[in-house]
Design a protein around this motif. Structure first.
Motif, PDB file in Angstrom:
ATOM      1  N   ILE A  16      48.912  65.942  34.036  1.00 18.40           N
ATOM      2  CA  ILE A  16      49.487  66.481  33.590  1.00 18.40           C
ATOM      3  C   ILE A  16      49.176  67.128  32.013  1.00 18.40           C
ATOM      4  O   ILE A  16      48.797  68.209  31.382  1.00 18.40           O
ATOM      5  N   GLN A  17      49.227  66.147  31.763  1.00 19.95           N
ATOM      6  CA  GLN A  17      48.880  66.014  30.290  1.00 19.95           C
ATOM      7  C   GLN A  17      47.238  67.164  29.699  1.00 19.95           C
ATOM      8  O   GLN A  17      47.443  67.688  29.034  1.00 19.95           O
ATOM      9  N   SER A  18      46.968  66.578  30.351  1.00 17.16           N
ATOM     10  CA  SER A  18      45.308  67.403  30.025  1.00 17.16           C
ATOM     11  C   SER A  18      45.622  69.087  30.539  1.00 17.16           C
ATOM     12  O   SER A  18      45.006  69.658  31.573  1.00 17.16           O
ATOM     13  N   ALA A  19      46.535  69.792  31.189  1.00 20.24           N
ATOM     14  CA  ALA A  19      46.996  70.549  32.474  1.00 20.24           C
ATOM     15  C   ALA A  19      46.205  70.967  33.054  1.00 20.24           C
ATOM     16  O   ALA A  19      45.919  72.393  33.600  1.00 20.24           O
ATOM     17  N   GLU A 117      32.873  67.849  11.817  1.00 24.39           N
ATOM     18  CA  GLU A 117      31.479  68.288  11.725  1.00 24.39           C
ATOM     19  C   GLU A 117      30.690  68.961  12.610  1.00 24.39           C
ATOM     20  O   GLU A 117      30.540  70.633  12.355  1.00 24.39           O
ATOM     21  N   ALA A 118      31.091  68.371  13.458  1.00 24.34           N
ATOM     22  CA  ALA A 118      30.255  68.887  14.881  1.00 24.34           C
ATOM     23  C   ALA A 118      30.968  70.305  15.465  1.00 24.34           C
ATOM     24  O   ALA A 118      30.986  70.544  16.098  1.00 24.34           O
ATOM     25  N   GLY A 119      31.964  70.468  15.102  1.00 25.07           N
ATOM     26  CA  GLY A 119      32.866  71.550  15.370  1.00 25.07           C
ATOM     27  C   GLY A 119      33.457  70.939  16.876  1.00 25.07           C
ATOM     28  O   GLY A 119      33.235  71.757  17.528  1.00 25.07           O
ATOM     29  N   GLU A 120      33.964  70.338  16.676  1.00 24.05           N
ATOM     30  CA  GLU A 120      34.469  69.633  18.547  1.00 24.05           C
ATOM     31  C   GLU A 120      35.973  69.429  18.045  1.00 24.05           C
ATOM     32  O   GLU A 120      36.178  68.016  17.849  1.00 24.05           O
ATOM     33  N   ILE A 121      36.793  70.413  18.156  1.00 23.44           N
ATOM     34  CA  ILE A 121      38.141  70.208  18.421  1.00 23.44           C
ATOM     35  C   ILE A 121      38.680  69.601  19.255  1.00 23.44           C
ATOM     36  O   ILE A 121      39.689  68.624  18.793  1.00 23.44           O
ATOM     37  N   ASP A 122      38.739  68.978  21.226  1.00 27.51           N
ATOM     38  CA  ASP A 122      39.081  68.148  21.071  1.00 27.51           C
ATOM     39  C   ASP A 122      38.789  66.741  20.323  1.00 27.51           C
ATOM     40  O   ASP A 122      39.747  65.784  20.753  1.00 27.51           O
ATOM     41  N   ARG A 123      37.596  66.802  20.387  1.00 28.01           N
ATOM     42  CA  ARG A 123      37.278  65.040  19.883  1.00 28.01           C
ATOM     43  C   ARG A 123      38.228  64.640  18.974  1.00 28.01           C
ATOM     44  O   ARG A 123      38.653  63.833  18.885  1.00 28.01           O
ATOM     45  N   TRP A 124      37.994  65.538  17.911  1.00 24.22           N
ATOM     46  CA  TRP A 124      38.812  65.688  16.882  1.00 24.22           C
ATOM     47  C   TRP A 124      40.117  65.321  17.067  1.00 24.22           C
ATOM     48  O   TRP A 124      41.007  65.144  16.297  1.00 24.22           O
ATOM     49  N   GLY A 125      40.814  66.169  18.359  1.00 24.92           N
ATOM     50  CA  GLY A 125      42.421  65.980  17.912  1.00 24.92           C
ATOM     51  C   GLY A 125      42.829  64.073  18.662  1.00 24.92           C
ATOM     52  O   GLY A 125      43.951  63.707  19.013  1.00 24.92           O
ATOM     53  N   GLU A 126      41.412  64.157  19.976  1.00 25.33           N
ATOM     54  CA  GLU A 126      42.204  62.742  20.941  1.00 25.33           C
ATOM     55  C   GLU A 126      41.979  61.468  19.139  1.00 25.33           C
ATOM     56  O   GLU A 126      42.584  60.464  19.374  1.00 25.33           O
ATOM     57  N   VAL A 161      47.111  71.974  22.725  1.00 26.37           N
ATOM     58  CA  VAL A 161      46.906  73.092  22.398  1.00 26.37           C
ATOM     59  C   VAL A 161      47.588  73.815  21.095  1.00 26.37           C
ATOM     60  O   VAL A 161      46.456  74.654  20.283  1.00 26.37           O
ATOM     61  N   ALA A 162      48.289  73.329  20.357  1.00 27.02           N
ATOM     62  CA  ALA A 162      48.610  74.501  19.497  1.00 27.02           C
ATOM     63  C   ALA A 162      47.656  73.684  18.483  1.00 27.02           C
ATOM     64  O   ALA A 162      47.859  74.392  17.506  1.00 27.02           O
ATOM     65  N   LEU A 163      46.793  72.731  18.526  1.00 28.48           N
ATOM     66  CA  LEU A 163      45.768  71.611  17.631  1.00 28.48           C
ATOM     67  C   LEU A 163      44.606  73.230  18.024  1.00 28.48           C
ATOM     68  O   LEU A 163      43.707  74.098  17.040  1.00 28.48           O
ATOM     69  N   ARG A 164      43.708  73.166  19.308  1.00 25.94           N
ATOM     70  CA  ARG A 164      42.933  74.076  19.375  1.00 25.94           C
ATOM     71  C   ARG A 164      43.432  75.815  18.686  1.00 25.94           C
ATOM     72  O   ARG A 164      41.661  75.742  18.419  1.00 25.94           O
TER      73      ARG A 164
END
Length: 220
Positions: A16-19, A117-126, A161-164
Motif C-alpha cells: 500500500i505504501q509503495s502504491a 546531488e545525484a538527483g535521486e528523489i526517492d532516495r532523498w525522500g527515504e 507523491v507530494a515530494l516527487r
C-alpha cells in the motif's frame, strides 16, 4: 500464527505504501495468501488490522479496497505529526545530546545531500523519512515515537507523491534546514530548536499540501 499475521501485515502495508496496490485498488485475500505463501487466516488477520488503522476498507460484496487520502486528510495528519515532532525536538535539545548521540540524524542529512546531488528523489525522500522518525525516537518518549511512526506510516504513500512533485530547490532548502536543526539541538537550546522546527513544518505543510491542491490530486 501471530508471527505469520505480523509478516502478512508488514508485507501488505508495504504494498500500500509503495502504491503496488494503488489508492482505491482492491486486494484479493486469496491472491495475497498465494503471493505470501501462507494460509488465508494470517492474511485475514492482517487485513482486519489494516482496516482498524484506516489503510483499507473491507466491504461485504465489494472486496477489500485501499483507502485513498485527500489533501484535507494529509493536512490533518501533517499538523498532528508536526505537533508531536516539535515536542520531540524540544525534549531532545533539552537532553543536551552529544554529536555521537545524533549520529543517525547526521547520517540521514548526509544521505539527503548525496541524493540531492545525484538527483535521486526517492532516495532523498527515504532519508528525509528516516530523519523525522529518528527525531521522535531520540526524544526518549516511547509513546510519542510509536504514535508518530504510525501516523507517518499512514501518510507515507501520499507524502512521497507530494515530494516527487517538488523542485530541487525545495529539496535543497529542506536539506539545509534539517542540517541547521541538528546544530541547534546540539547547542542545547530547546526553545530555539522547537521554534525553528515549528516554522519549518509550517512551510513544509504549505509546500507539500499546496502542490497536491495545485495539481488537483483528489485521492492519494
Amino acid at each position: 500464527m501471530a508471527r505469520a499475521s505480523d509478516a502478512a501485515y508488514d508485507a501488505i502495508k508495504s504494498w500500500i505504501q509503495s502504491a503496488q496496490v494503488p489508492p482505491g485498488g482492491l486486494i484479493d485475500e486469496v491472491d495475497a495468501a498465494k503471493r505470501l505463501s501462507m494460509s488465508r487466516t494470517p492474511v485475514r488477520e492482517a487485513l482486519l488490522r489494516l482496516q482498524s488503522e484506516g489503510f483499507v476498507e473491507i466491504a461485504r460484496g465489494r472486496g477489500i479496497r485501499v483507502l485513498p487520502l485527500s489533501a484535507g486528510d494529509m493536512r490533518d495528519i501533517y499538523q498532528v505529526i508536526s505537533g508531536m515532532e516539535v515536542v520531540a525536538v524540544s525534549l531532545l535539545a533539552r537532553s543536551r545530546p552529544s554529536r555521537q548521540a545524533l549520529a543517525s540524524l547526521l547520517d540521514a542529512t548526509s544521505d539527503m545531500e548525496q541524493a540531492l546531488e545525484a538527483g535521486e528523489i526517492d532516495r532523498w525522500g527515504e532519508a528525509d523519512e528516516r530523519f523525522h522518525r529518528e527525531l521522535m525516537r531520540l526524544s526518549g518518549n516511547r509513546k510519542l515515537y510509536a504514535v508518530g511512526c504510525q501516523l507517518r506510516d499512514f501518510a507515507q504513500r501520499a507524502h512521497m507523491v507530494a515530494l516527487r512533485l517538488q523542485s530541487d530547490a525545495y529539496r535543497a532548502r529542506s536539506t539545509a534546514n534539517h542540517t541547521a536543526l541538528v546544530d541547534i539541538i546540539l547547542a542545547g537550546d530547546s526553545r530555539a530548536a522547537a521554534a525553528r522546527h515549528f516554522d519549518q513544518r509550517q512551510r513544509g505543510e504549505e509546500a507539500l499540501i499546496g502542490i497536491v491542491e495545485k495539481f488537483n490530486l483528489a485521492n492519494l
